[in-house]
Design a protein around this motif. Structure first.
Motif, short mmCIF file in Angstrom:
data_model
loop_
_atom_site.label_atom_id
_atom_site.label_comp_id
_atom_site.label_asym_id
_atom_site.label_seq_id
_atom_site.Cartn_x
_atom_site.Cartn_y
_atom_site.Cartn_z
N VAL A 74 0.83 -1.20 0.00
CA VAL A 74 0.00 0.00 0.00
C VAL A 74 0.87 1.26 0.00
N SER A 75 1.93 1.24 0.79
CA SER A 75 2.82 2.39 0.85
C SER A 75 3.52 2.64 -0.48
N ALA A 76 3.85 1.56 -1.18
CA ALA A 76 4.55 1.68 -2.46
C ALA A 76 3.62 2.04 -3.61
N HIS A 77 2.32 2.02 -3.37
CA HIS A 77 1.34 2.33 -4.42
C HIS A 77 0.36 3.38 -3.90
N PRO A 78 0.84 4.62 -3.79
CA PRO A 78 0.02 5.68 -3.18
C PRO A 78 -1.26 6.01 -3.93
N SER A 79 -1.36 5.63 -5.19
CA SER A 79 -2.59 5.92 -5.93
C SER A 79 -3.70 4.91 -5.63
N THR A 80 -3.35 3.82 -4.95
CA THR A 80 -4.36 2.83 -4.58
C THR A 80 -5.13 3.31 -3.35
N VAL A 81 -6.45 3.32 -3.45
CA VAL A 81 -7.30 3.77 -2.34
C VAL A 81 -7.62 2.56 -1.46
N LEU A 82 -7.45 2.74 -0.16
CA LEU A 82 -7.68 1.64 0.78
C LEU A 82 -8.99 1.88 1.54
N LEU A 83 -9.88 0.90 1.43
CA LEU A 83 -11.15 0.93 2.16
C LEU A 83 -11.18 -0.24 3.13
N ASP A 84 -11.10 0.00 4.41
CA ASP A 84 -10.84 1.28 5.04
C ASP A 84 -9.40 1.32 5.51
N PRO A 85 -8.87 2.53 5.83
CA PRO A 85 -7.49 2.62 6.30
C PRO A 85 -7.24 1.73 7.51
N LEU A 86 -6.08 1.11 7.56
CA LEU A 86 -5.78 0.17 8.65
C LEU A 86 -5.84 0.81 10.04
#
Length: 346
Positions: free
Chosen positions: A80-92
């Motif tokens: 996730v950190s290496a792919h900042p354009s990926t949106v995470l649902l929901d943030p850890l």
């Protein structure tokens, strides 16, 4: 939305409960590809992902004592950190706080002030961090304004044990609790639980069975042990949910109050996929918040698929208009006495 890829990082049980295969078919008809992420394999070859929908509760809780789970969590964070354009649902970090009832109940307790004009409250509660002498616990119950009966819940709000609860009727029975745990004043609510399911800016309220009314104040009744998941299933029927006497039907939760509650919690939690358990006090008719749940099952919400896809679309639209984001390096940290928390820059 053409060629959008959404990864789902869920346990096998969660995939089955939400019928992920059916959701994938639904999304395919709208130009969205759903990918089942295998956390035991390198993530990069499984990507790229525009959005990742995750419920890593099992992994986070197990990472407290299992090195393999720690590595899986670290690998996920690193991707996730290496792919900042990926949106995470929901943030850890947001999700992790709800795995700890101490943290989630502190959030709930703030609602009394922020939503006072909506007549929304939470019952008094007490954190029991470790084994202590009975007199100290009894004194704390009195000092914090708790009243019998008391609900006792485990601190960790995940896994089968988290559903094992007890209803305590006297100060002497507090000797049998197993810290760390939470004690919460039981509020008579006519054996009706309202489960509020949140999907982005939409929410749905579903009625479920719940625990019957009990006389207020201490008594010599033996502690009742029960499984909350079994009690509040749609088809549940037991002595614990059967009212002893006829009572007038309580009014349904105010739609305005529910909307205000959801708006406030979305801000407080920083989440889009969660559930809230609310009840109506039989004496005051006050909307009372008793629990918050991570990415619930959404049973009884027929619009779930369309609502989830709609939220994913809105998130992607915002991401596209905002441009690329920058995230920091993933960090594993230890919360005080609770589950390991994972942080990302999202």
């Amino acid at each position: 939305m053409s060629s959008r890829r959404v990864g789902f990082c869920l346990s096998d049980k969660k995939r089955r409960r939400m019928n992920l295969d059916a959701f994938a078919d639904f999304c395919a008809g709208h130009g969205v590809e759903v990918v089942k992420i295998d956390l035991t394999q390198p993530l990069a070859p499984q990507g790229p992902f525009d959005v990742i929908v995750q419920k890593l509760s099992d992994v986070i809780v197990e990472a407290e004592h299992d090195s393999q789970s720690q590595q899986l969590l670290f690998n996920f964070q690193s991707y996730v950190s290496a792919h900042p354009s990926t949106v995470l649902l929901d943030p850890l970090p947001a999700m992790t706080q709800l795995l700890d009832r101490f943290a989630s109940y502190r959030i709930m307790s703030k609602l009394h002030n922020s939503l006072r004009e909506c007549s929304i409250c939470t019952p008094p509660y007490l954190e029991i961090h470790s084994a202590s002498d009975l007199s100290s616990i009894q004194q704390a119950v009195t000092t914090q304004g708790l009243s019998f009966p008391l609900l006792c819940k485990t601190r960790v709000a995940h896994g089968s044990l988290s559903h094992e609860m007890s209803l305590i009727f006297s100060a002497g029975s507090l000797a049998a609790i197993h810290p760390p745990c939470v004690l919460q004043s039981f509020v008579n609510h006519g054996a009706v639980l309202h489960k509020v399911f949140v999907v982005g800016d939409r929410h749905f309220c579903v009625e479920r069975p719940s625990i019957k009314n009990f006389p207020s104040g201490p008594c010599e009744r033996k502690t009742i042990f029960f499984n909350s998941h079994q009690v509040s299933k749609p088809e549940s029927s037991s002595d614990l949910t059967a009212l002893d006497e006829q009572m007038p039907c309580l009014p349904p939760p105010s739609s305005e109050a529910l909307a205000a509650l959801v708006r406030e919690l979305r801000v407080q939690l920083g989440m889009a996929l969660f559930g809230v358990d609310v009840i109506i006090n039989i004496h005051t008719h006050t909307l009372t918040v008793i629990d918050i749940n991570i990415f619930p099952g959404y049973e009884g919400v027929p619009q779930f698929f369309s609502s989830l896809l709609s939220h994913i679309k809105s998130v992607l639209d915002k991401q596209a208009s905002a441009g690329p984001q920058v995230t920091g390096s993933p960090v594993l940290r230890q919360t005080t006495g609770g589950p390991s928390a994972a942080t990302t820059g999202l």
